[in-house]
Design a protein around this motif. Structure first.
Motif, PDB file in Angstrom:
ATOM      1  N   TRP A   1       0.688  -1.274  -0.138  1.00 23.44           N
ATOM      2  CA  TRP A   1      -0.020  -0.116  -0.055  1.00 23.44           C
ATOM      3  C   TRP A   1       0.936   1.157   0.027  1.00 23.44           C
ATOM      4  O   TRP A   1       0.612   1.957  -0.636  1.00 23.44           O
ATOM      5  N   LYS A   2       1.987   1.243   0.919  1.00 24.10           N
ATOM      6  CA  LYS A   2       2.938   2.334   0.772  1.00 24.10           C
ATOM      7  C   LYS A   2       3.476   2.482  -0.792  1.00 24.10           C
ATOM      8  O   LYS A   2       3.866   3.621  -0.997  1.00 24.10           O
TER       9      LYS A   2
ATOM     10  N   GLY B   1       4.883   7.605   4.728  1.00 21.70           N
ATOM     11  CA  GLY B   1       5.232   7.018   3.555  1.00 21.70           C
ATOM     12  C   GLY B   1       6.194   7.913   2.752  1.00 21.70           C
ATOM     13  O   GLY B   1       6.576   7.848   1.630  1.00 21.70           O
ATOM     14  N   GLU B   2       6.696   9.026   3.667  1.00 21.77           N
ATOM     15  CA  GLU B   2       7.688   9.770   2.938  1.00 21.77           C
ATOM     16  C   GLU B   2       9.023   9.172   2.462  1.00 21.77           C
ATOM     17  O   GLU B   2       9.560   9.222   1.101  1.00 21.77           O
ATOM     18  N   GLY B   3       9.595   8.269   3.069  1.00 18.18           N
ATOM     19  CA  GLY B   3      10.577   7.241   2.867  1.00 18.18           C
ATOM     20  C   GLY B   3      10.245   6.593   1.544  1.00 18.18           C
ATOM     21  O   GLY B   3      11.308   6.398   0.821  1.00 18.18           O
ATOM     22  N   TYR B   4       9.271   5.949   1.451  1.00 18.52           N
ATOM     23  CA  TYR B   4       8.750   5.132   0.493  1.00 18.52           C
ATOM     24  C   TYR B   4       8.824   6.061  -0.974  1.00 18.52           C
ATOM     25  O   TYR B   4       9.199   5.472  -1.806  1.00 18.52           O
ATOM     26  N   LEU B   5       8.282   7.213  -0.614  1.00 19.25           N
ATOM     27  CA  LEU B   5       8.327   8.266  -1.909  1.00 19.25           C
ATOM     28  C   LEU B   5       9.516   8.623  -2.433  1.00 19.25           C
ATOM     29  O   LEU B   5       9.870   8.423  -3.472  1.00 19.25           O
ATOM     30  N   GLU B   6      10.443   8.712  -1.436  1.00 21.32           N
ATOM     31  CA  GLU B   6      11.742   9.203  -1.654  1.00 21.32           C
ATOM     32  C   GLU B   6      12.600   8.083  -2.294  1.00 21.32           C
ATOM     33  O   GLU B   6      13.242   8.207  -3.479  1.00 21.32           O
TER      34      GLU B   6
END
Length: 327
Positions: free
Chosen positions: A14-15, A282-287
């Motif tokens: 999901w992330k 989820g910022e880490g997953y985005l980056e």
């Protein structure tokens, strides 16, 4: 527009779907051995469920392999056969033999093969990395991670987690500690010695460890430590670097919270800052996905590839092996 197929539709998927949608990547299909899980995720993000992962991989530009770590080789083999870029969640495998097989196979194919060590892409990590590169912290004397809180096996009970499911069992030292090992090794230098003790609290699953104490030695001469627990009633997180010219700590009141940054330097200056960095959002997953896509588009090496993943797993295995020898 780049297209990816997701293999595995558990919680982490999901992330990644949220991140990939923000980055404009087309989700060309979702496959999971449990079609109910795949259906929920596909409905939420408006993409198809696929029943044939081989066909789906063949038609995509890249593949996100998000299955439990014991079930990945066949998908890696397929993606490499079709020369597709691979993003794979950590840890890369449970057995070192599987990891070595992936690494060897990947060397023969000109694709990006990134492992998702998400902690590298959080704000606190990037600040520490910049200070180390600038020399503000000096040489690393000690690096540490202390991360505790309730998790799989808490209270000695099995919960709804693939980590404790039959056929998938993967304890903390291999699964979750991979974050801490990569965090420390990528900042303090290559780990040349690793020892530790592990303990499990689920009597019916003795092979499942959920408490770890580990000691590390880095190539540059520094030392390190990791304390981690999924059994603690109290949640807390602290990690940092003690250097010859300065020290820095990230901490928070949750097992994944690193929102408080504190640093002091030899010139008398100091930093105390609250970071807007909520891991669960989820910022880490985005980056990390942004990094992966950028490396594909610009044809530059990813920051954490399958070799890094294999090295981290090897350290986890050393910690487990030393614990067995010490009993």
């Amino acid at each position: 527009m780049l297209k990816t197929v997701l293999i595995g539709a558990g919680g982490i998927a999901w992330k990644h779907c949220e991140a990939l949608r923000k980055l404009g990547v087309e989700l060309s299909g979702i496959y999971d051995v449990n079609p109910v899980n795949a259906g929920r995720l596909a409905e939420a993000f408006g993409c198809p469920v696929v029943s044939d992962p081989v066909h789906a991989i063949a038609g995509a530009d890249m593949v996100h392999i998000l299955t439990p770590p014991s079930k990945r080789w066949e998908y890696v083999e397929c993606a490499l056969a079709y020369k597709k870029h691979i993003f794979m969640e950590k840890p890369v495998a449970i057995s070192l033999e599987d990891a070595q097989r992936m690494e060897l196979a990947a060397k023969a194919v000109p694709v990006q093969f990134m492992v998702g060590f998400t902690q590298r892409f959080r704000k606190g990590y990037r600040i520490i990395r910049e200070w180390l590169d600038q020399g503000r912290l000096g040489d690393v004397v000690q690096a540490y991670c202390f991360r505790i809180g309730p998790g799989p096996g808490f209270g000695g009970k099995l919960n709804d987690s693939w980590r404790t499911a039959e056929g998938y069992v993967c304890g903390m030292t291999i699964e979750s500690l991979s974050h801490d090992i990569d965090f420390l090794q990528s900042l303090a230098g290559r780990v040349i010695q690793a020892e530790g003790f592990v303990k499990g609290t689920v009597a019916s699953l003795p092979q499942f460890d959920n408490n770890v104490n580990a000691a590390l030695r880095f190539e540059g001469g520094g030392i390190g430590s990791i304390t981690a627990s999924w059994s603690s009633h109290i949640a807390f997180n602290a990690k940092g670097i003690i250097g010859t010219r300065g020290s820095v700590m990230l901490k928070g009141e949750d097992i994944w919270d690193s929102t408080c940054l504190t640093a002091k330097f030899e010139d008398g200056t100091s930093v105390c800052e609250s970071l807007d960095d909520i891991f669960q959002e989820g910022e880490g997953y985005l980056e990390e996905n942004r990094h992966f896509i950028t490396c594909i588009e610009k044809n530059i090496p990813v920051g954490c590839d399958i070799t890094v993943g294999r090295e981290v797993l090897a350290i986890s295995r050393k910690i487990l092996d030393s614990s067995i020898r010490g009993r």
